[in-house]
Write an enzyme that holds these catalytic residues in place. Structure first.
Site, short mmCIF file in Angstrom:
data_model
loop_
_atom_site.label_atom_id
_atom_site.label_comp_id
_atom_site.label_asym_id
_atom_site.label_seq_id
_atom_site.Cartn_x
_atom_site.Cartn_y
_atom_site.Cartn_z
N HIS A 1 44.56 32.41 39.36
CA HIS A 1 44.47 32.94 40.73
C HIS A 1 45.64 32.45 41.60
O HIS A 1 45.47 32.19 42.79
CB HIS A 1 43.15 32.54 41.39
N ASN B 1 34.38 37.14 42.42
CA ASN B 1 35.37 38.11 41.95
C ASN B 1 35.01 39.51 42.43
O ASN B 1 33.92 39.73 42.97
CB ASN B 1 35.42 38.11 40.41
N HIS C 1 35.66 25.67 46.12
CA HIS C 1 34.91 24.98 45.06
C HIS C 1 33.50 25.56 45.00
O HIS C 1 32.76 25.53 45.98
CB HIS C 1 34.87 23.48 45.38
N TYR D 1 36.78 22.56 39.86
CA TYR D 1 37.47 22.90 41.10
C TYR D 1 37.99 21.68 41.88
O TYR D 1 39.09 21.72 42.40
CB TYR D 1 36.59 23.82 41.96
FE1 HDE Z 1 37.70 29.97 38.61
N1 HDE Z 1 39.14 28.55 38.86
N2 HDE Z 1 37.13 29.10 36.89
N3 HDE Z 1 36.37 31.48 38.25
N4 HDE Z 1 38.27 30.89 40.28
C1 HDE Z 1 40.01 28.50 39.87
O1 HDE Z 1 40.53 26.58 41.08
C2 HDE Z 1 37.49 27.86 36.49
C3 HDE Z 1 35.53 31.58 37.18
C4 HDE Z 1 37.71 31.99 40.85
O2 HDE Z 1 41.40 31.67 46.03
C5 HDE Z 1 40.81 27.24 39.88
O3 HDE Z 1 41.49 26.05 43.04
C6 HDE Z 1 36.77 27.47 35.30
C7 HDE Z 1 34.56 32.61 37.40
C8 HDE Z 1 38.43 32.36 42.05
O4 HDE Z 1 41.77 29.55 45.69
C9 HDE Z 1 40.25 26.46 38.69
C10 HDE Z 1 35.97 28.54 35.00
C11 HDE Z 1 34.86 33.15 38.62
C12 HDE Z 1 39.45 31.42 42.17
C13 HDE Z 1 39.20 27.41 38.16
C14 HDE Z 1 36.19 29.55 36.00
C15 HDE Z 1 35.99 32.43 39.14
C16 HDE Z 1 39.32 30.52 41.05
C17 HDE Z 1 42.31 27.45 39.92
C18 HDE Z 1 35.00 28.70 33.85
C19 HDE Z 1 34.16 34.32 39.34
C20 HDE Z 1 40.52 31.37 43.22
C21 HDE Z 1 42.76 27.02 41.30
C22 HDE Z 1 34.11 27.63 33.68
C23 HDE Z 1 32.82 34.00 39.73
C24 HDE Z 1 40.11 30.57 44.41
C25 HDE Z 1 41.57 26.50 41.93
C26 HDE Z 1 41.18 30.59 45.46
C27 HDE Z 1 40.15 29.42 40.83
C28 HDE Z 1 38.45 27.08 37.10
C29 HDE Z 1 35.58 30.81 35.96
C30 HDE Z 1 36.56 32.75 40.40
C31 HDE Z 1 41.23 25.94 37.72
C32 HDE Z 1 36.92 26.17 34.57
C33 HDE Z 1 33.42 33.02 36.47
C34 HDE Z 1 38.14 33.52 42.98
O5 HDE Z 1 39.66 25.28 39.08
#
Ligand code: HDE
Length: 728
Positions: free
Chosen positions: A84, A157, A348, A371
């Site tokens: 993202h 999402n 987060h 997060y």
């Molecule tokens: Fe994320 N995801 N994600 N994700 N995600 C990040 O956090 C992660 C997942 C989502 O505008 C990271 O600050 C893991 C699902 C959005 O700043 C990180 C897993 C969904 C955003 C991270 C998921 C999301 C992130 C990268 C599986 C939809 C952007 C930078 C266990 C419900 C937020 C950050 C923004 C961002 C990890 C799965 C949505 C790395 C480990 C499912 C919208 O922490």
């Protein structure tokens, strides 16, 4: 600085809605009338020249002003988000439109009309910070609610399901979709071997693949996307009763996409298309708005569905559990500074307030760790909550201290609890006083690594999604798969994918296979993703093909749910010197009344002179734009203008492309000639009387008396989004 820092429509007494602004305001610098200083506040006398040993001599180490400036510059970048990375954001508010105190004790959902400030960030997933907005990808939709009880982040999402069921696979998924490690190719694209290799070994991704191959992955605008919390969460009321909940956001403007061909064009012509669209709409006062809804399931009904509520690759069809609208989300203010606010925002999924809680969805549980962990390195330490955009409006009192970049100055000698020296403050809050209590879910199970058998139906909902689309939407899924798999170099990967597609729908598979020039395998070796440990047998976990009657959920189709509003669109007025200003004025007014922006595009910049001698401001010289950046085109007519435009090859390109992309076209007076000289009129039956048989989406006003009626038809064509009949 953006025009207004006040949320739209908020009264002075609306303390909560303004609280975040006041908090941010403390940190806003305004240099108007001020002298340049160093970071230590020393006024700078010469910002042009470094200190040298003589006019032509070397620069002196003692030049603390130069050193400070360059050192700060050298450290301007922070790591981009690991996923993202590319995104954009805006401020606004959530307004409770229906109190749900029976369902949750969350304070911000208790009173109809109560507003809570929010910050929202939209993003793509795979691309780097500088990548194009129009990549085929999922879009992030992350909302920070600054409630009086603390921050609640809904990190969702624009699609309601996900690729994988267990957090353990997330790094693998992301490694597979990101550019391949040996050559860092391709940027912001899933059309490559490693992604499809992983997917073809991961049948649980089938449902999400249908979404990502659909037009949902190439939205027209952030303002025209649905939002989903994805996981099942819990709502907990004051009596401690818990219910399952899925969160939804429904855009007022409807959900709309561009065509893949447009996406390709826009990526070159304006890679910032979505970012610009959001920014411009808010600056123009067209505040994007969503209905905020919930699907609620009673605890006793947890097992009544033929899928598992804890499985993030499944959705609850709205036809089974309707979405109840309880609020609205409005974005009414652009950030003042992109880095400080958008880039440094830290969401987060574990930021919760009393009245909300988690479920045991294994993907959600893994996210709860990730997060904070990622912000520690991205934002440089444990105090990222003190960055203005992340600071809650609720006051902070705890015993956490120190760390890199600490801003807060904690008074007193006590930084522990329990204590007697400070009267045991800060003290624990009782639940009645807003203290967070976790829902006491009863658990009686063995500790295992494994996956529930209730997670193993991978294809029923993939098939439901595909079957619920209109023929044109299905065709786009087929074309996306043809493109993506066509880019895959390894035949075995394509073959495995064809097998998985055959578990969803035969026609879909046949059409993709034809273009790939391959046969559909009747069976494949057990998927490499074993969904289990090394000692279990794969055969017990073989996914079953979808068979039986298609189940339909019309709510999943963007076309079936189009609310038919033209608002939010932007059209081009193609005109040159000698254009008919009356036509421009009349149509522009009708468009503006319908919430449509109109921009004058002319062969040259500056102004053009109308038939009546009036100067008309040109918004874009023709050579700087392409038709894909607009939702439609108006040619206002005027003999001299028509003549000039006819000589410009770019005009024909513009019209032909608008036509090809199924967009609305309005031709007035002499500009009706373009029916003959471009593709716009190719299939017109009677060119002498073109208005008798207009093609879908092409409207013609030969006389000024027809302008009002034709403008209304033009607006209708914009509201239809595309003239789909032109593809058939
Ligand atoms: Fe994320 N995801 N994600 N994700 N995600 C990040 O956090 C992660 C997942 C989502 O505008 C990271 O600050 C893991 C699902 C959005 O700043 C990180 C897993 C969904 C955003 C991270 C998921 C999301 C992130 C990268 C599986 C939809 C952007 C930078 C266990 C419900 C937020 C950050 C923004 C961002 C990890 C799965 C949505 C790395 C480990 C499912 C919208 O922490």
């Amino acid at each position: 600085m953006s025009k207004s820092r006040k949320p739209n429509g908020s009264s002075k007494s609306d303390k909560t809605a303004n609280a975040k602004i006041e908090l941010l305001e403390e940190h806003v610098e305004d240099s108007t009338g001020q002298a340049l200083t160093t970071n230590q506040g020393v006024r700078i006398n010469d910002d042009q020249n470094s200190l040298k040993a003589g006019e032509r001599g070397g620069t002196l180490l003692e030049d603390f002003i130069l050193r400070e400036k360059i050192t700060h510059f050298d450290h301007e970048r922070i790591p981009e988000r690991v996923v993202h990375a590319r995104g954009s954001g805006a401020h606004g508010y959530f307004e409770c439109t229906e109190a749900i105190s029976d369902l949750t004790k969350a304070q911000f959902m208790q009173k109809k009309g109560e507003r809570t400030p929010v910050f929202v960030r939209f993003s793509t997933v795979a691309g780097s910070r500088g990548s194009t907005d129009l990549a085929r990808d999922v879009r992030g939709f992350a909302i920070k609610f600054y409630t009086q009880e603390g921050n609640f982040d809904l990190v969702g999402n624009n699609m309601p399901v996900f690729f994988i069921q267990d957090a353990m696979k997330f790094p693998d998924l992301v490694h597979a979709v990101k550019p391949e490690p040996h050559n860092e190719i391709p940027q912001a694209a899933s059309a490559h071997d490693t992604f499809w290799d992983f997917i073809s070994c991961t049948p649980e991704s089938a449902h999400m693949i249908m979404w990502v191959m659909s037009d949902r992955a190439i939205p027209r605008s952030y303002r025209m996307m649905q939002g989903f919390g994805v996981h099942t969460f819990r709502l907990v009321n004051a009596q401690g009763k818990s219910r399952f909940v899925k969160f939804h956001l429904k855009p007022k403007l409807g959900s709309h996409a561009v065509l893949w061909d447009e996406a390709l064009r826009i990526s070159g012509a304006d890679p910032d298309f979505h970012r610009r669209d959001l920014y411009d709409a808010i600056e123009a006062g067209d505040f994007p708005e969503w209905e905020f809804g919930i699907q609620v399931v009673e605890e006793k009904d947890e097992h009544k569905f033929d899928f598992d509520l804890l499985d993030p690759t499944k959705l609850i069809p709205e036809e089974l559990v309707p979405v109840k609208i309880i609020g609205k989300l409005v974005l009414d203010r652009n950030p003042d500074n992109f880095f400080a606010e958008v880039e440094q925002s830290a969401f987060h999924v574990g930021h919760l307030v009393p009245g909300l809680d988690f479920t045991n969805d294994p993907l959600l549980q893994g996210r709860l760790f990730s997060y904070t962990d990622t912000q520690l390195i991205r934002l440089g330490g444990p105090n990222f909550h003190e960055i203005p955009i992340n600071r809650p409006i609720a006051p902070l009192h705890n015993t956490q201290r120190d760390g890199f970049m600490r801003q807060m100055i904690n008074r007193g000698r006590v930084s522990y609890e329990p204590n007697t020296l400070a009267n045991n403050d800060p003290h624990q809050a009782t639940a009645k006083d807003g203290g967070f209590t976790s829902y006491a879910e009863r658990i009686d199970a063995s500790k295992i690594r494994g996956r529930s058998k209730s997670f193993l139906d991978h294809f029923s909902q993939a098939a439901m999604f595909f079957h619920s689309q209109t023929p044109v939407e299905q065709q786009h899924i087929i074309e996306a798969l043809r493109f993506e798999l066509g880019k895959v170099e390894t035949p075995a990967v394509r073959e495995r994918m064809l097998y998985y597609l055959s578990c969803i729908d035969d026609r879909l598979t046949k059409e993709v296979a034809e273009t790939l020039g391959m046969k559909v395998p009747a069976k494949i070796d057990p998927p490499l993703n074993q969904i289990h440990g090394a000692d279990e047998k794969s055969s017990e976990h073989q996914p079953k093909k979808f068979s039986g009657k298609p189940v339909l959920s019309p709510a999943l189709s963007m076309l079936k749910t189009n609310p038919g509003v033209a608002a939010g669109r932007k059209i081009a007025i193609l005109a040159a010197d000698g254009c008919d200003e009356k036509a421009i004025e009349a149509v522009k007014k009708a468009l503006l009344d319908a919430g449509v922006q109109a921009k004058v595009v002319a062969p040259h910049g500056g102004t053009i002179k109308s038939e009546g001698g009036k100067d008309i401001e040109v918004d874009h010289p023709l050579n700087t734009v392409v038709s894909a950046l607009f939702d439609g085109v108006l040619l206002p007519g005027g003999e001299a203008s028509t003549e000039k435009l006819a000589k410009e090859p770019l005009v024909a390109d513009f019209l032909n492309e608008t036509y090809k992309h199924l967009k609305a076209i309005m031709l007035c007076g002499t500009d009706a000639d373009f029916l003959i000289t471009t593709k716009v009129g190719k299939s017109q039956k009677n060119l002498n009387e073109p208005q008798t048989e207009p093609e879908q989406g092409v409207v013609i006003a030969m006389k000024s008396s027809a302008l009002a009626k034709t403008s209304a038809e033009f607006i209708q064509a914009l509201a239809a989004h595309k003239a789909w009949a032109r593809t058939l």
